[in-house]
Each structure stands twice: as C-alpha cells, then as structure tokens.
Design an enzyme around this catalytic site. Structure first.
Site, PDB file in Angstrom:
ATOM      1  N   TRP A 176       0.937  -1.154   0.182  1.00  0.00           N
ATOM      2  CA  TRP A 176      -0.038   0.122  -0.029  1.00  0.00           C
ATOM      3  C   TRP A 176       0.687   1.248   0.124  1.00  0.00           C
ATOM      4  O   TRP A 176       0.939   2.080   0.891  1.00  0.00           O
ATOM      5  CB  TRP A 176      -0.711  -0.166   1.270  1.00  0.00           C
ATOM      6  CG  TRP A 176      -1.968  -1.119   1.433  1.00  0.00           C
ATOM      7  CD1 TRP A 176      -2.379  -1.666   0.242  1.00  0.00           C
ATOM      8  CD2 TRP A 176      -2.726  -1.690   2.462  1.00  0.00           C
ATOM      9  NE1 TRP A 176      -3.378  -2.690   0.733  1.00  0.00           N
ATOM     10  CE2 TRP A 176      -3.654  -2.638   1.986  1.00  0.00           C
ATOM     11  CE3 TRP A 176      -2.768  -1.096   3.717  1.00  0.00           C
ATOM     12  CZ2 TRP A 176      -4.429  -3.096   2.934  1.00  0.00           C
ATOM     13  CZ3 TRP A 176      -3.487  -1.669   4.644  1.00  0.00           C
ATOM     14  CH2 TRP A 176      -4.483  -2.607   4.001  1.00  0.00           C
TER      15      TRP A 176
ATOM     16  N   ASN B 111       2.300  -0.245 -10.095  1.00  0.00           N
ATOM     17  CA  ASN B 111       1.113  -0.237 -10.693  1.00  0.00           C
ATOM     18  C   ASN B 111       0.260   0.992 -10.244  1.00  0.00           C
ATOM     19  O   ASN B 111      -0.579   1.545 -10.897  1.00  0.00           O
ATOM     20  CB  ASN B 111       0.413  -1.431 -10.872  1.00  0.00           C
ATOM     21  CG  ASN B 111      -1.080  -1.387 -11.137  1.00  0.00           C
ATOM     22  OD1 ASN B 111      -1.136  -1.205 -12.622  1.00  0.00           O
ATOM     23  ND2 ASN B 111      -1.998  -1.897 -10.474  1.00  0.00           N
TER      24      ASN B 111
ATOM     25  N   ARG C  35      11.486  -7.754  -7.714  1.00  0.00           N
ATOM     26  CA  ARG C  35      10.436  -8.409  -7.972  1.00  0.00           C
ATOM     27  C   ARG C  35       9.231  -7.372  -8.275  1.00  0.00           C
ATOM     28  O   ARG C  35       9.043  -6.665  -7.279  1.00  0.00           O
ATOM     29  CB  ARG C  35      10.194  -9.234  -6.837  1.00  0.00           C
ATOM     30  CG  ARG C  35       8.841 -10.367  -6.920  1.00  0.00           C
ATOM     31  CD  ARG C  35       7.752  -9.613  -6.358  1.00  0.00           C
ATOM     32  NE  ARG C  35       6.347 -10.393  -6.462  1.00  0.00           N
ATOM     33  CZ  ARG C  35       5.256 -10.096  -6.177  1.00  0.00           C
ATOM     34  NH1 ARG C  35       4.888  -8.825  -5.950  1.00  0.00           N
ATOM     35  NH2 ARG C  35       4.316 -10.934  -6.226  1.00  0.00           N
TER      36      ARG C  35
ATOM     37  N   ASP D  66       5.698  -6.124  -8.972  1.00  0.00           N
ATOM     38  CA  ASP D  66       4.200  -6.406  -8.504  1.00  0.00           C
ATOM     39  C   ASP D  66       3.194  -6.262  -9.605  1.00  0.00           C
ATOM     40  O   ASP D  66       3.438  -5.371 -10.235  1.00  0.00           O
ATOM     41  CB  ASP D  66       3.735  -5.910  -7.151  1.00  0.00           C
ATOM     42  CG  ASP D  66       2.639  -6.307  -6.538  1.00  0.00           C
ATOM     43  OD1 ASP D  66       2.280  -7.549  -6.222  1.00  0.00           O
ATOM     44  OD2 ASP D  66       1.566  -5.467  -6.347  1.00  0.00           O
TER      45      ASP D  66
ATOM     46  N   GLU E 289       5.397 -10.270 -11.715  1.00  0.00           N
ATOM     47  CA  GLU E 289       4.327 -11.229 -11.395  1.00  0.00           C
ATOM     48  C   GLU E 289       3.115 -11.250 -12.214  1.00  0.00           C
ATOM     49  O   GLU E 289       2.677 -10.055 -12.307  1.00  0.00           O
ATOM     50  CB  GLU E 289       4.061 -10.824  -9.912  1.00  0.00           C
ATOM     51  CG  GLU E 289       2.758 -11.395  -9.352  1.00  0.00           C
ATOM     52  CD  GLU E 289       1.769 -10.770  -8.447  1.00  0.00           C
ATOM     53  OE1 GLU E 289       1.175 -11.379  -7.742  1.00  0.00           O
ATOM     54  OE2 GLU E 289       1.558  -9.675  -8.439  1.00  0.00           O
TER      55      GLU E 289
ATOM     56  N   ARG F 114       1.431 -16.176   6.099  1.00  0.00           N
ATOM     57  CA  ARG F 114       1.925 -15.079   6.410  1.00  0.00           C
ATOM     58  C   ARG F 114       2.616 -15.012   7.849  1.00  0.00           C
ATOM     59  O   ARG F 114       2.843 -14.252   8.536  1.00  0.00           O
ATOM     60  CB  ARG F 114       1.787 -13.823   6.160  1.00  0.00           C
ATOM     61  CG  ARG F 114       1.343 -13.705   4.515  1.00  0.00           C
ATOM     62  CD  ARG F 114       0.566 -12.416   4.073  1.00  0.00           C
ATOM     63  NE  ARG F 114       0.274 -12.424   2.927  1.00  0.00           N
ATOM     64  CZ  ARG F 114      -0.281 -11.376   2.290  1.00  0.00           C
ATOM     65  NH1 ARG F 114      -0.641 -10.270   2.860  1.00  0.00           N
ATOM     66  NH2 ARG F 114      -0.505 -11.500   0.931  1.00  0.00           N
TER      67      ARG F 114
END
Ligand SMILES: *[C@@H]1O[C@H](CO)[C@@H](O)[C@H](O)[C@H]1NC(C)=O
Ligand SMILES: *[C@@H]1O[C@H](CO)[C@@H](O)[C@H](O)[C@H]1NC(C)=O
Ligand SMILES: *[C@@H]1O[C@H](CO)[C@@H](O)[C@H](O)[C@H]1NC(C)=O
Ligand SMILES: *[C@@H]1O[C@H](CO)[C@@H](O)[C@H](O)[C@H]1NC(C)=O
Ligand SMILES: *[C@@H]1O[C@H](CO)[C@@H](O)[C@H](O)[C@H]1NC(C)=O
Ligand SMILES: *[C@@H]1O[C@H](CO)[C@@H](O)[C@H](O)[C@H]1NC(C)=O
Length: 395
Positions: free
Chosen positions: A99, A137, A220, A222, A246, A360
């Site tokens: 976030w 994104n 990596r 997202d 991803e 998690r």
C-alpha cells in the site's frame, strides 16, 4: 565458472555489483516478508494478529543471515520498502508493503534508510544479493475512490498521472486489467497510467536512484498483468538490474508473452502444474511434463523464470497436502527445474498456513531451528544445484 570467479573478486574488493539477468541465473532466492522474519531485539514472542504489524525489521534480518546463507541461499527477496498507508485500516495495517504512498521514504516500521543500507551491505559482504519487491502499478488510499487526495503521494501527486476510475472486474480482459483500478471500497489502489510518457519518465528517474542508492541487485515487480507491457523495458533499463514480473492467473502463452518485455517472470504456469502434480497421490506427472514443454515452447528463456511452490499470496502446500513425501518432492522439483529456485520463508519449517494472512506466519516462532528435516533437505538441494551448475561452462 567465469561468473563464480567474478563474484569472488567483487566480494573480496567489497564492491556492490548490480547483478545482471545472466548473474541471476545461478542464484538461489529466499523470499521473506520483512515484518514476519525477525525483530531487532530478537524477541520471539508470538504475534497475536497476522493482519497487523508483528515487528520484523531490516536489522532483524541482518542477524539471521547465517541461518539463510547456511541453508545455501545466495539472495533474499524482501517486502516493498516504501512508506505506506499509516495506521490501522478496515483491512488491517500495511505490514505487507503493498500500500505505497511516499515512494521516496522508507517504511519506518521496518527501520531507517541507514538500516536498509546496512542490510544491503551485510548481504554484499557475504557475496549475497538483495531483491526488493516493488510496486509500480498504483498508489494506495485508505478510503473509497470518491475520496482520494492525490496530493499526498510524493511523486505521482496529481490526478492526471492516473487512469480515471473504473473497477477491474475481469482480469482476463487486458484493457480493463491495465486501465482500471484494483482495490475495493475500503482500500483503493489508484491506477497509474504506466503508458503515459511522463509517468514512465518519473518511474525511470526514481528506479535508477532506488537501485543505486540502496544497492538493490534485483526487483520483483508486483502486478505486471495490471500494467502496460511497453512500460517494462523502460523500467528495467533504468533499474539496471534483473526484473522479475508477477503475472498471476493467466494462460501459459499469455504469461510468456511478457518475457518479450521483461527479463524475468515468476513461474506461475509451472506453479499450477506443481500443485496439481504433487497435490495428491493421483497427481499427473504427464500433465506436468506436457506443461513444462508448453512453457519452454512459449517463453523466451526459461532459465530466467523464478520457480516456487509457495509464496505470500497462495496457500502453502502442506495446508492441503499432509503427505510429506509429496511436499518434499514438490520442493525438490522447484530446486532442480530449469530457472531460478525461490523458497518462501517457513517452507524449511514445514509451515502450513492457508490463504493470507494465515500463510504469512512469523518465522521466529520456529526458533530458526536448523535441525529440521526440511531445513536440511533444502540445504542439500542447494548444495546439489550449486555443484551441478558449477560444472556447466555455459554459465
Ligand atoms: C522487543 O521489541 C518488540 C517490538 O518489536 C517489543 O514489543 C518488545 O517489548 C521488545 N522486547 C524486549 C524484551 O525488549
Ligand atoms: C535517491 O534516493 C534517496 C533515498 O530515497 C534519496 O534520499 C535521495 O535524495 C535520492 N537522490 C536523488 C538524486 O533523487
Ligand atoms: C465513499 O466514502 C464516503 C465517505 O466514507 C461515503 O460518503 C460515500 O458514500 C462512499 N461512496 C461510495 C461510492 O462508496
Ligand atoms: C474489456 O474491458 C473494456 C473496458 O472495461 C470493455 O470496454 C470491453 O468491452 C471489454 N472487452 C471484452 C471482450 O469484454
Ligand atoms: C504455448 O502455450 C499454449 C497454451 O497456453 C499451447 O497450447 C501451445 O502449444 C504452446 N506453444 C508451444 C510452441 O509450445
Ligand atoms: C529442532 O528440530 C529437531 C528436529 O525436528 C528437534 O529434534 C529439536 O528438538 C528442535 N530443537 C528445538 C530447540 O526445538
């Protein structure tokens, strides 16, 4: 051979060498969630609520690098580092790092910029590498789409950097997936217009500094399915390091199409095949074989795909599979399949959480026991892989 030699020289000189895609082929990656891995003070007290911050930090990770390196890993993938929606929301806190709000500041729950630099330095001193999960994104807003105040975001601080609002309802529709917004009525994810040249330019400037400033060796990335494909070559070029995208829940040819634009991909196509083949004693090896052939036929370079059996978004295999023979074979498959192996923290302790946040778990709860069957299995598989690839002169 040449690569191994260079790695030794760089390490000896104490230089932080950004790692190319060729360099990543021979690495073995350990994925961890920063908030769940280790606390600065070493406290192993349980975390009562997996939906909020549990206290893991970058300093905590530094103290556990022996545990990771002794298992045979050469790189770690950590959670996004940027400053997030603060405080408690209807959907918990931003402990996962997905976030983002202030991309030029670090998440204070994980430490200071100096702590992150210390982690990067500690890895490089050991000849290990740092991969950082990164979100390009969208930004994130605590509230619904009608209430977004774009001015609080520190680079993309105007509405015209974003697509106008429409909700993604069908991820298989590429127009919608790339141009509409994800999130929900509680947490909104304003969707950046990654096809817009001004947005591309700002991301390029940002990512070049991000990798060089913090000594980041790989990214990596997202939510690639939700971004314009043409964005990735610009982003990766400025990053100067290997980027692994991803692309979740998409057909094999659709996923592989992304490798025309970005060096690496998480091997979701093979993840589906693995969970099917090793998910029960009636799993099909011939489907696995056929699927691997299709991935090889469609993807540009399977040696740059990141193979995994678990991650923070999917059920752990032991959540549904109690047969440890099946589970250990799945891990062995991931470690020897063509590509870069990725083991998600907790696999070495036979954790069994299902959907997030249950998958998690805090790693400290295990006491970082190095005597477990799974820890030793993964260590041996890493030794085996290192031995095999060191005998292949094409690397
Ligand atoms: C260790 O740090 C945590 C916060 O991450 C804190 O809640 C706890 O009280 C500390 N324990 C000790 C023994 O200092
Ligand atoms: C690079 O990033 C660091 C950390 O976010 C920041 O302090 C520094 O000002 C940035 N430098 C440039 C030139 O943007
Ligand atoms: C958005 O949130 C505001 C403030 O909570 C509320 O008044 C409004 O009805 C909400 N709109 C939608 C479309 O959910
Ligand atoms: C895909 O989504 C766009 C935007 O929502 C819509 O206009 C279009 O009709 C959709 N295409 C298909 C094939 O559903
Ligand atoms: C590419 O993948 C599709 C399935 O997504 C498959 O039907 C096709 O045979 C594959 N192509 C090659 C050359 O393997
Ligand atoms: C570590 O794991 C081994 C093997 O499962 C077990 O025998 C041992 O008791 C564990 N050690 C601790 C401190 O829990």
């Amino acid at each position: 051979m040449v690569l191994a030699f260079l790695v030794v020289v760089y390490t000896y000189l104490g230089l932080a060498a950004a790692l190319s895609k060729e360099g990543w082929r021979t690495q073995s990656i350990y994925q961890l969630l920063t908030d769940r891995y280790a606390r600065t003070n070493g406290s192993e007290a349980p975390c009562d609520d997996l939906g909020i911050y549990c206290g893991g930090t970058w300093r905590g990770i530094i103290d556990k690098l022996d545990y990771i390196q002794d298992m045979g890993f050469t790189a770690i993938w950590i959670s996004p580092i940027t400053a997030q929606i603060p405080g408690l929301t209807y959907e918990g806190t931003a402990y996962h790092g997905f976030w983002p709000q202030q991309i030029n500041q670090v998440n204070p729950n994980f430490g200071t910029p100096e702590d992150l630099l210390a982690l990067s330095g500690a890895l490089h001193d050991r000849g290990m590498y740092l991969m950082v999960d990164t979100v390009s994104n969208d930004m994130a807003w605590n509230g619904n789409y009608t209430t977004v105040d774009f001015s609080i975001f520190d680079v993309f601080n105007e509405a015209n950097y974003y697509h106008s609002y429409c909700p993604v309802t069908n991820y298989q529709n590429a127009t919608q997936a790339t141009q509409c917004w994800t999130g929900d009525q509680h947490i909104t994810l304003p969707d950046l217009a990654t096809e817009n040249t001004v947005v591309i330019d700002k991301w390029q400037t940002w990512v070049a500094n991000y990798t060089s400033y913090y000594g980041i060796d790989g990214i990596r990335l997202d939510a690639c399915l939700e971004q314009d494909m043409e964005f990735f070559p610009y982003f990766e070029k400025s990053a100067g390091v290997y980027v692994m995208c991803e692309v979740y829940n998409y057909p094999i040819d659709g996923v592989c199409a992304y490798q025309e634009y970005v060096s690496g991909l998480l091997n979701f196509p093979v993840w589906y095949l693995i969970t099917d083949a090793f998910g029960s004693i009636s799993g099909s090896m011939s489907n696995l074989y056929d699927g691997l052939t299709e991935v090889q036929g469609n993807c540009t370079d399977v040696s740059l795909l990141g193979n995994f059996v678990e991650n923070h978004d999917v059920d752990r295999l032991p959540y549904t599979v109690s047969d440890i023979g099946l589970d250990q074979n799945a891990i062995a498959f991931v470690m020897v399949n063509d590509g870069i192996p990725i083991i998600y923290a907790g696999e070495e302790q036979h954790y069994s959480g299902g959907a997030p946040p249950a998958n998690r778990e805090t790693t400290w709860t295990s006491g970082y026991n190095t005597s477990t069957v799974y820890y030793q299995l993964i260590k041996q598989l890493n030794e085996f892989r290192t031995c095999v690839i060191s005998k292949d002169d094409t690397y």
